[in-house]
Scaffold this active site. Structure first.
Site, PDB file in Angstrom:
ATOM      1  N   HIS A  71     -40.896 -48.957  11.670  1.00  0.00           N
ATOM      2  CA  HIS A  71     -40.698 -50.343  12.125  1.00  0.00           C
ATOM      3  C   HIS A  71     -41.659 -50.663  13.274  1.00  0.00           C
ATOM      4  O   HIS A  71     -42.230 -51.753  13.320  1.00  0.00           O
ATOM      5  CB  HIS A  71     -39.264 -50.541  12.645  1.00  0.00           C
ATOM      6  CG  HIS A  71     -38.198 -50.328  11.616  1.00  0.00           C
ATOM      7  ND1 HIS A  71     -37.379 -49.233  11.621  1.00  0.00           N
ATOM      8  CD2 HIS A  71     -37.814 -51.088  10.561  1.00  0.00           C
ATOM      9  CE1 HIS A  71     -36.523 -49.306  10.615  1.00  0.00           C
ATOM     10  NE2 HIS A  71     -36.758 -50.423   9.955  1.00  0.00           N
ATOM     11  N   VAL A 113     -45.423 -45.086   7.051  1.00  0.00           N
ATOM     12  CA  VAL A 113     -45.619 -44.100   8.127  1.00  0.00           C
ATOM     13  C   VAL A 113     -44.864 -42.834   7.727  1.00  0.00           C
ATOM     14  O   VAL A 113     -43.736 -42.910   7.220  1.00  0.00           O
ATOM     15  CB  VAL A 113     -45.111 -44.644   9.476  1.00  0.00           C
ATOM     16  CG1 VAL A 113     -45.293 -43.612  10.589  1.00  0.00           C
ATOM     17  CG2 VAL A 113     -45.854 -45.929   9.831  1.00  0.00           C
ATOM     18  N   GLU A 165     -40.256 -45.176  13.919  1.00  0.00           N
ATOM     19  CA  GLU A 165     -41.700 -45.385  14.125  1.00  0.00           C
ATOM     20  C   GLU A 165     -42.314 -46.272  13.029  1.00  0.00           C
ATOM     21  O   GLU A 165     -43.291 -46.986  13.277  1.00  0.00           O
ATOM     22  CB  GLU A 165     -42.385 -44.009  14.181  1.00  0.00           C
ATOM     23  CG  GLU A 165     -43.802 -44.032  14.666  1.00  0.00           C
ATOM     24  CD  GLU A 165     -43.984 -44.644  16.061  1.00  0.00           C
ATOM     25  OE1 GLU A 165     -45.032 -45.284  16.264  1.00  0.00           O
ATOM     26  OE2 GLU A 165     -43.095 -44.492  16.927  1.00  0.00           O
ATOM     27  N   MET A 221     -33.259 -54.390   9.775  1.00  0.00           N
ATOM     28  CA  MET A 221     -31.800 -54.260   9.881  1.00  0.00           C
ATOM     29  C   MET A 221     -31.461 -53.309  11.033  1.00  0.00           C
ATOM     30  O   MET A 221     -30.376 -52.733  11.076  1.00  0.00           O
ATOM     31  CB  MET A 221     -31.211 -53.753   8.570  1.00  0.00           C
ATOM     32  CG  MET A 221     -31.423 -54.763   7.437  1.00  0.00           C
ATOM     33  SD  MET A 221     -30.235 -54.616   6.101  1.00  0.00           S
ATOM     34  CE  MET A 221     -30.527 -52.955   5.556  1.00  0.00           C
TER      35      MET A 221
HETATM   36  O1  PAF Z   1     -36.222 -53.671   4.694  1.00  0.00           O
HETATM   37  C1  PAF Z   1     -35.215 -54.070   5.334  1.00  0.00           C
HETATM   38  O2  PAF Z   1     -34.886 -53.529   6.389  1.00  0.00           O
HETATM   39  C2  PAF Z   1     -34.382 -55.207   4.789  1.00  0.00           C
HETATM   40  O3  PAF Z   1     -34.331 -55.164   3.410  1.00  0.00           O
HETATM   41  C3  PAF Z   1     -34.856 -56.587   5.271  1.00  0.00           C
HETATM   42  C4  PAF Z   1     -36.253 -56.909   4.777  1.00  0.00           C
HETATM   43  C5  PAF Z   1     -34.825 -56.636   6.798  1.00  0.00           C
HETATM   44  C6  PAF Z   1     -33.914 -57.671   4.749  1.00  0.00           C
HETATM   45  O4  PAF Z   1     -32.620 -57.498   5.205  1.00  0.00           O
END
Ligand code: PAF
Length: 297
Positions: free
Chosen positions: A41, A180, A39, A34
Site C-alpha cells: 500500500h 511489491v 509496504e 481497506m
Molecule cells: O484492494 C482493496 O483493498 C479493495 O478491494 C478496495 C480497492 C480498497 C475496494 O474496497
C-alpha cells in the site's frame, strides 16, 4: 512531513477539503484501501505523491465485497497504526468514512462489470467484484480525484476498476503499480500474517513456480501441458488446493490457449486455511535494474 494525518469521516467534510484544493488548481490522487496497510500500500501512496499535488488515502472495510460474514468480522482493523504509517510519507488526508456515508439508508445501487469480472476470482467469490466496483465507483465520485492508484497484485480488480471508470465516464486516470514482494518473492498481502512459520516457508514457491512457468511459455512450451505441470508443482510444494491457474491476455483478460500476445499467468491457491493470489507477466517482466520478481526495498 511527519506529525498527524487529518482523518475525515463524512462526505461533507471530504468535499469541503477537496473544494479548497480544487480552487488552488491541485491535481488530486486517491489510493483506495481497506486498511491493514503494508509496504505494498505504501508503494502506491509514494507513487501517488510523486504524481499528484494532494493525496487522499481511503480506508473503508467494504462489507459488500466479502463472501462470508466471518471473513468480514476477521478482517484486521488497524486505523491508528495505518494513520501512523501514512503521516510521515506526507499523505494529505485519510478518508475513513462512516458506513452510512458510503451506504446510506435505502442504498439500492450495484455496479456490476460484465466480462472482466467473470472467471478467475470472480468464479470463486460470487458478488465480490460487484462489491468492489460499487465501492470504488463511490470513492472515485466522492473524492473527485484526477488519478487513482491500484496494485497489480489484484490484477483482475485492476481490470474491473478500469472498465467501470471508462464505462461510467468517470474522469479519472487509473494507474497500476507493480506488485511489491518480500526478498524471497512472496507477494505482500495482509493475508500473509495468517501463515504459520511452516506455511510461510512454502509460500514463496507460488511466485517461483509462476516465474518458471512464464519462462517456459515464453520459450514456446505448450500452454496446456505447462500449466498442468505448474499446477502439480504447486500441490507438490505443499499447497492444499489450486483454485485456478490460467493464462489470460494482459490487455483485456481474455482466456488464451496459446501464448501469442502479451499475457499474464494468474493463480489462486490455498495454503492451509489461507488463500493466496498472485500473477506474473508473460514474457516475464524485465524492469531496469530489477529482477523479474521485484523484491521489497
Ligand atoms: O484492494 C482493496 O483493498 C479493495 O478491494 C478496495 C480497492 C480498497 C475496494 O474496497
Amino acid at each position: 512531513m511527519s506529525g498527524q494525518i487529518p482523518i475525515v469521516r463524512t462526505l461533507a467534510g471530504l468535499r469541503d477539503i477537496t473544494a479548497g484544493w480544487r480552487r488552488e488548481g491541485a491535481r488530486i490522487a486517491v489510493v483506495p484501501t481497506m486498511g491493514a496497510l503494508h509496504e505494498g500500500h505504501l508503494s502506491l501512496v509514494r507513487a501517488a505523491l510523486a504524481e499528484a499535488d494532494r493525496v487522499i488515502v481511503t480506508l473503508f472495510v467494504n462489507p459488500r465485497q466479502f463472501n462470508s460474514p466471518a471473513d468480514l468480522a476477521a478482517y484486521p482493523r488497524t486505523e491508528e497504526s495505518d494513520a501512523a504509517r501514512l503521516a510521515p510519507l506526507g499523505t494529505d488526508l485519510l478518508y475513513a468514512p462512516d458506513a452510512d456515508q458510503v451506504y446510506p439508508e435505502g442504498f439500492a445501487t450495484t455496479v456490476s462489470v460484465a466480462g472482466v469480472s467473470e472467471g478467475l476470482c470472480g468464479a470463486f467469490r460470487p458478488g465480490h467484484f460487484d462489491g468492489v466496483a460499487t465501492v470504488v465507483a463511490k470513492l472515485f465520485l466522492q473524492t473527485g480525484a484526477d488519478c487513482a492508484f491500484f496494485g497489480e497484485k489484484d490484477f483482475q480488480q485492476l481490470h474491473v476498476v478500469r472498465r467501470m471508470a471508462r464505462d461510467l465516464d468517470i474522469p479519472i486516470e487509473v494507474i497500476a503499480c507493480p506488485t511489491v514482494r518480500e526478498p524471497d518473492g512472496l507477494a505482500l498481502s495482509s493475508r500473509n500474517a495468517r501463515l504459520s512459520p511452516a506455511e510461510r516457508a512454502i509460500a514463496p514457491k507460488l511466485a517461483q513456480i509462476l516465474i518458471s512457468t512464464a519462462n517456459r511459455l515464453d520459450a514456446g512450451a505448450s500452454a496446456a501441458l505447462t500449466l498442468e505441470r505448474a499446477r502439480e508443482a504447486i500441490l507438490t510444494a505443499g499447497f492444499r488446493d489450486v483454485e485456478y491457474l490460467e493464462m489470460r491476455a494482459e490487455a483485456d483478460l481474455s482466456p488464451l490457449d496459446v501464448f501469442d500476445r502479451p499475457a499474464r499467468l494468474l493463480v489462486a491457491a490455498w495454503l492451509g486455511d489461507t488463500r493466496l493470489i498472485d500473477n506474473v507477466e508473460v514474457p516475464p517482466a524485465v524492469r531496469p535494474g530489477k529482477p523479474s520478481v521485484t523484491p521489497r526495498d
